[in-house]
Structure formats: C-alpha cells, structure tokens
Design an enzyme around this catalytic site. Structure first.
Site, PDB file in Angstrom:
ATOM      1  N   ASP A 150      -5.465   9.802  -9.249  1.00  0.00           N
ATOM      2  CA  ASP A 150      -5.425  11.421  -8.857  1.00  0.00           C
ATOM      3  C   ASP A 150      -5.422  11.725 -10.452  1.00  0.00           C
ATOM      4  O   ASP A 150      -5.624  11.019 -11.445  1.00  0.00           O
ATOM      5  CB  ASP A 150      -4.244  11.760  -8.101  1.00  0.00           C
ATOM      6  CG  ASP A 150      -3.008  11.454  -8.870  1.00  0.00           C
ATOM      7  OD1 ASP A 150      -2.891  11.077  -9.994  1.00  0.00           O
ATOM      8  OD2 ASP A 150      -1.892  12.193  -8.369  1.00  0.00           O
ATOM      9  N   CYS A 201      -1.370   7.005 -10.240  1.00  0.00           N
ATOM     10  CA  CYS A 201      -1.078   8.505 -10.117  1.00  0.00           C
ATOM     11  C   CYS A 201      -0.111   8.431 -11.105  1.00  0.00           C
ATOM     12  O   CYS A 201       0.230   7.685 -12.158  1.00  0.00           O
ATOM     13  CB  CYS A 201      -0.475   8.810  -8.820  1.00  0.00           C
ATOM     14  SG  CYS A 201       0.759   8.134  -8.368  1.00  0.00           S
ATOM     15  N   GLY A 243       3.041   6.427  -9.789  1.00  0.00           N
ATOM     16  CA  GLY A 243       2.749   5.555  -8.872  1.00  0.00           C
ATOM     17  C   GLY A 243       3.563   5.453  -7.501  1.00  0.00           C
ATOM     18  O   GLY A 243       3.277   4.689  -6.768  1.00  0.00           O
ATOM     19  N   ARG A 278       8.070 -19.670   3.999  1.00  0.00           N
ATOM     20  CA  ARG A 278       8.878 -18.664   4.026  1.00  0.00           C
ATOM     21  C   ARG A 278       8.283 -17.422   3.779  1.00  0.00           C
ATOM     22  O   ARG A 278       8.731 -16.375   4.374  1.00  0.00           O
ATOM     23  CB  ARG A 278       9.961 -19.033   3.105  1.00  0.00           C
ATOM     24  CG  ARG A 278       9.927 -19.152   1.659  1.00  0.00           C
ATOM     25  CD  ARG A 278      11.097 -19.099   0.895  1.00  0.00           C
ATOM     26  NE  ARG A 278      10.841 -19.251  -0.568  1.00  0.00           N
ATOM     27  CZ  ARG A 278      10.278 -20.284  -1.129  1.00  0.00           C
ATOM     28  NH1 ARG A 278       9.727 -21.267  -0.755  1.00  0.00           N
ATOM     29  NH2 ARG A 278      10.140 -20.010  -2.756  1.00  0.00           N
TER      30      ARG A 278
HETATM   31  C1  RB5 Z   1       0.772  14.651  -9.393  1.00  0.00           C
HETATM   32  O1  RB5 Z   1       1.336  15.608 -10.115  1.00  0.00           O
HETATM   33  C2  RB5 Z   1       1.890  13.510  -9.175  1.00  0.00           C
HETATM   34  O2  RB5 Z   1       2.694  14.145  -8.182  1.00  0.00           O
HETATM   35  C3  RB5 Z   1       1.040  12.332  -8.732  1.00  0.00           C
HETATM   36  O3  RB5 Z   1       0.266  11.957  -9.793  1.00  0.00           O
HETATM   37  C4  RB5 Z   1       2.059  11.296  -8.585  1.00  0.00           C
HETATM   38  O4  RB5 Z   1       3.025  10.757  -9.633  1.00  0.00           O
HETATM   39  C5  RB5 Z   1       2.759  11.116  -7.142  1.00  0.00           C
HETATM   40  O5  RB5 Z   1       3.679  10.331  -6.999  1.00  0.00           O
END
Ligand code: RB5
Length: 154
Positions: free
Chosen positions: A8, A65, A68, A133
C-alpha cells in the site's frame, strides 16, 4: 520462485528495491501494485497477493504496508495463507522453518530498507523443516480454518 509482491502507500517506497533483490536472486517477482504513492486500502493489495498464491500463479508472497499489521491481519483471512509479520532475523527464518509462512509481511514505517532486504533474503533462503511436530501444528491451524469456514457467515 514466483513471488507476488504488493504494497500500500505505507510500503510503496520499499517495493522497487525488493523487486530488484528478487530479480537478482533469480526469482520472478509478480508486482501486484500499488503503482503510485497515492493512498490505497491494504486489504485490496493483500487480496491480489493472496489470490495469486491461492490460484497457483505465485509460490510465495510479500506484503508491505506501514506497520505490516494490517496486511498480515488481512492476509491470514485467506484460506491457505500463512502470513507472518517478521521484523527480526530469527522470526524470518523460523517462521518459514516451523510455520511454513508463505507470505512475509513487513512494516516499512517501522524498519529501514537494509533490514527489510535482509529479512526478505533470510526468509527466502529458509525452508519448512517438515518435522512431524510442525506438520501436526499446521494441520491444527488448517483445522481451525476449516471449522471457521463452516460457521454461518451472517
Ligand atoms: C496506512 O496508513 C496504514 O494504516 C497501513 O499502511 C498499515 O500500516 C496498516 O496496518
């Protein structure tokens, strides 16, 4: 390996260097976006990466993101996806060796590019141990997934 990679806007900056790393290491990156720094919703990017794996178009996935966290939460809703948020070397290799993590999640507002690139390499070099396991535990994870699919989805 074919590796679907998606980011993102929070992870956008780290996608090009990771794609370059994958190519240099002989892998085939599948770029699932985003392709600009404009805000997008991480579940949409996560869907593209997870479905590429589910459909057999990719062997593994990488999600980027901000933290994460959102990407890992979303990815683990997809049947057959075992996403791990790994910001240290031990988690990156053990997540694959023990838990067969097939989607690595990284928070690009948390870690820098050098650590992110190291973690990708460590995770890719590791292999699921196949020990009994760990298979047993993963079978239990899969059973939880199956039970929840059978619940009424309102
Ligand atoms: C975006 O602002 C942010 O929320 C996204 O990149 C991420 O960190 C969500 O967990």
């Amino acid at each position: 390996m074919r590796i679907a990679i998606g980011a993102d806007h929070g992870g956008f900056e780290l996608k090009p260097p990771i794609i370059e790393l994958l190519k240099t290491a002989g892998h085939i990156p599948l770029d699932m976006g985003t392709h600009s720094p404009d805000p997008v919703d991480y579940p949409d990017i996560t869907r593209s990466v997870a479905e590429a794996i589910q459909q057999g178009k990719a062997d593994l996935g990488i999600l980027l993101c901000g933290s994460g966290v959102g990407a890992s939460v979303a990815a683990n809703k997809f049947v057959g996806i075992r996403a791990g948020l790994c910001h240290d070397a031990f988690s990156a290799h053990q997540g694959r060796e023990d838990d067969d993590v097939n989607v690595l999640c990284l928070g690009c507002r948390v870690i820098g590019s050098s650590l992110a690139l190291d973690l990708v390499q460590i995770w890719l070099k590791a292999r699921f141990s196949g020990l009994e396991r760990h298979r047993r535990r993963l079978d239990k994870v899969a059973a939880i997934e199956k039970e929840n699919k059978l619940l009424p989805q309102d």
